[in-house]
Design an enzyme around this catalytic site. Structure first.
Site, PDB file in Angstrom:
ATOM      1  N   CYS A   1     -11.069   2.930  -0.155  1.00 22.74           N
ATOM      2  CA  CYS A   1      -9.674   3.199   0.187  1.00 22.74           C
ATOM      3  C   CYS A   1      -9.403   2.449   1.480  1.00 22.74           C
ATOM      4  O   CYS A   1     -10.251   2.441   2.392  1.00 22.74           O
ATOM      5  CB  CYS A   1      -9.513   4.704   0.380  1.00 22.74           C
TER       6      CYS A   1
ATOM      7  N   CYS B   1      -4.232  -1.217  -1.893  1.00 21.32           N
ATOM      8  CA  CYS B   1      -4.304   0.224  -2.094  1.00 21.32           C
ATOM      9  C   CYS B   1      -5.352   0.471  -3.162  1.00 21.32           C
ATOM     10  O   CYS B   1      -5.223  -0.013  -4.300  1.00 21.32           O
ATOM     11  CB  CYS B   1      -2.940   0.750  -2.558  1.00 21.32           C
TER      12      CYS B   1
ATOM     13  N   ASP C   1       0.867  -1.181   0.000  1.00 21.37           N
ATOM     14  CA  ASP C   1       0.000   0.000   0.000  1.00 21.37           C
ATOM     15  C   ASP C   1       0.902   1.230   0.000  1.00 21.37           C
ATOM     16  O   ASP C   1       2.110   1.134   0.243  1.00 21.37           O
ATOM     17  CB  ASP C   1      -0.894   0.006   1.254  1.00 21.37           C
ATOM     18  N   SER C   2       0.288   2.379  -0.222  1.00 18.15           N
ATOM     19  CA  SER C   2       1.035   3.630  -0.156  1.00 18.15           C
ATOM     20  C   SER C   2       1.562   3.890   1.257  1.00 18.15           C
ATOM     21  O   SER C   2       2.488   4.666   1.431  1.00 18.15           O
ATOM     22  CB  SER C   2       0.123   4.782  -0.566  1.00 18.15           C
TER      23      SER C   2
ATOM     24  N   HIS D   1      -7.663   3.026   3.960  1.00 18.76           N
ATOM     25  CA  HIS D   1      -7.608   3.808   5.203  1.00 18.76           C
ATOM     26  C   HIS D   1      -8.993   3.940   5.847  1.00 18.76           C
ATOM     27  O   HIS D   1      -9.106   4.219   7.038  1.00 18.76           O
ATOM     28  CB  HIS D   1      -7.125   5.230   4.931  1.00 18.76           C
TER      29      HIS D   1
ATOM     30  N   GLU E   1      -4.446   9.525   9.125  1.00 19.62           N
ATOM     31  CA  GLU E   1      -3.025   9.400   9.474  1.00 19.62           C
ATOM     32  C   GLU E   1      -2.648  10.309  10.650  1.00 19.62           C
ATOM     33  O   GLU E   1      -1.673  10.068  11.343  1.00 19.62           O
ATOM     34  CB  GLU E   1      -2.156   9.698   8.247  1.00 19.62           C
TER      35      GLU E   1
HETATM   36  N1  DGL Z   1      -4.662   3.467   1.150  1.00 18.41           N
HETATM   37  C1  DGL Z   1      -4.669   4.078  -0.167  1.00 18.41           C
HETATM   38  C2  DGL Z   1      -5.895   3.683  -0.966  1.00 18.41           C
HETATM   39  O1  DGL Z   1      -6.518   2.705  -0.664  1.00 18.41           O
HETATM   40  C3  DGL Z   1      -4.760   5.541  -0.233  1.00 18.41           C
HETATM   41  C4  DGL Z   1      -4.042   6.451   0.510  1.00 18.41           C
HETATM   42  C5  DGL Z   1      -3.279   7.374  -0.360  1.00 18.41           C
HETATM   43  O2  DGL Z   1      -3.815   8.354  -0.879  1.00 18.41           O
HETATM   44  O3  DGL Z   1      -2.109   7.083  -0.463  1.00 18.41           O
HETATM   45  O4  DGL Z   1      -6.247   4.332  -1.900  1.00 18.41           O
END
Ligand code: DGL
Length: 272
Positions: free
Chosen positions: A186, A73, A10-11, A188, A152
């Protein structure tokens, strides 16, 4: 039976919500996780930059003995999945298809909402997947670029007026559109489930894309008779920025301490 590990990237930390589900569903598996914390967020990047980053992430993971990769991600899954699959000897699961299947099964009204990063929404990948599955579904997609930085920063709990105000402003149009199922597009966003439920109402079904991808990965491995057979699997974590920062926040996303070593890597070495 296949004892090789599952690679996940993931990012940043969001993909750990998928790791949490992988560990719950398949406790015997070994997991190698890479979080590109030095370059997070991905959600506002161009497609070219995303592809460059995602190829490096995958190249890093390819140095391990893997039987599957989960792109945990939403932003990479929506923008680069085909290119990644084309160059990979290992099967790759993204988050879009499994979540779309689940949402299409859950909706009763045929009105489905999607919240995700700006790059994910701009890609149109979720809408295309819904259309392929059921062209009659009405899909309302919405970019929520402030959600990732707020999560975050630890601002995701009910009672936090900043996240509650942002969530209300973003989500009110979806509530008014009458969606009965909402894809949290996403990885997150599962941390925001309570806040989102509060805005959308308890009747709205939330679809966690990381959890659906984990289920999909389990089903594929099981169908290929490639599940591991050991008492307890392990997890190793790699990050492109400081390991202590990763360690400090990981528990929020994993629901447990990062039960495994965390190491920093220089991801720029894995590049074109
Ligand atoms: N966790 C990443 C996603 O699912 C996104 C977070 C980011 O913007 O890096 O898109």
């Amino acid at each position: 039976m296949d004892q090789r590990a599952i690679g996940v990237f993931d990012s940043g930390l969001g993909g750990l919500t998928a790791v949490r589900q992988l560990r719950r569903l398949m406790p015997s598996e070994n997991i190698i996780y890479f979080g590109d914390t030095a370059r997070v967020p991905y959600g506002n990047r161009s497609r070219e930059t995303l592809l460059h980053y995602a190829r490096q992430d995958l190249r890093f993971l390819s140095g391990f003995q893997l039987k599957a990769v989960v792109v945990a991600c939403g932003t990479v899954s929506t923008n680069c999945l085909e290119e990644l699959r084309a160059g990979s000897a290992v099967p790759i699961t993204g988050v879009v298809e499994p979540a779309v299947k689940r949402a299409a099964r859950l909706t009763r009204s045929g009105k489905v909402g999607l919240v995700a990063t700006r790059a994910s929404v701009a890609s149109g990948a979720y809408e295309r997947a819904f259309r392929r599955l059921d062209p009659a579904l009405e899909v309302h997609a919405l970019a929520c670029p402030l959600f990732v930085p707020l999560v975050e920063e630890g601002r995701y709990r009910p009672g936090d007026t900043v996240i509650e105000t942002v969530a209300e402003e973003y989500l009110a149009p979806l509530r008014e559109a009458g969606v009965d199922t909402l894809v949290l597009g996403c990885t997150h966003y599962p941390l925001l489930s309570e806040v989102i439920r509060h805005v959308m109402g308890l009747r709205v079904e939330l679809v966690d894309v990381g959890a659906e991808a984990a289920r999909d990965c389990r089903d594929r491995l099981s169908a290929a008779d490639a599940l591991a057979d050991r008492a307890e699997g392990s997890a190793r974590f790699y990050t492109s920025d400081r390991a202590v920062d990763f360690q400090r926040l990981a528990a929020l996303f994993l629901g447990e301490e990062a039960a495994g070593p965390v190491e920093q890597v220089d991801i720029s070495q894995y590049g074109e």
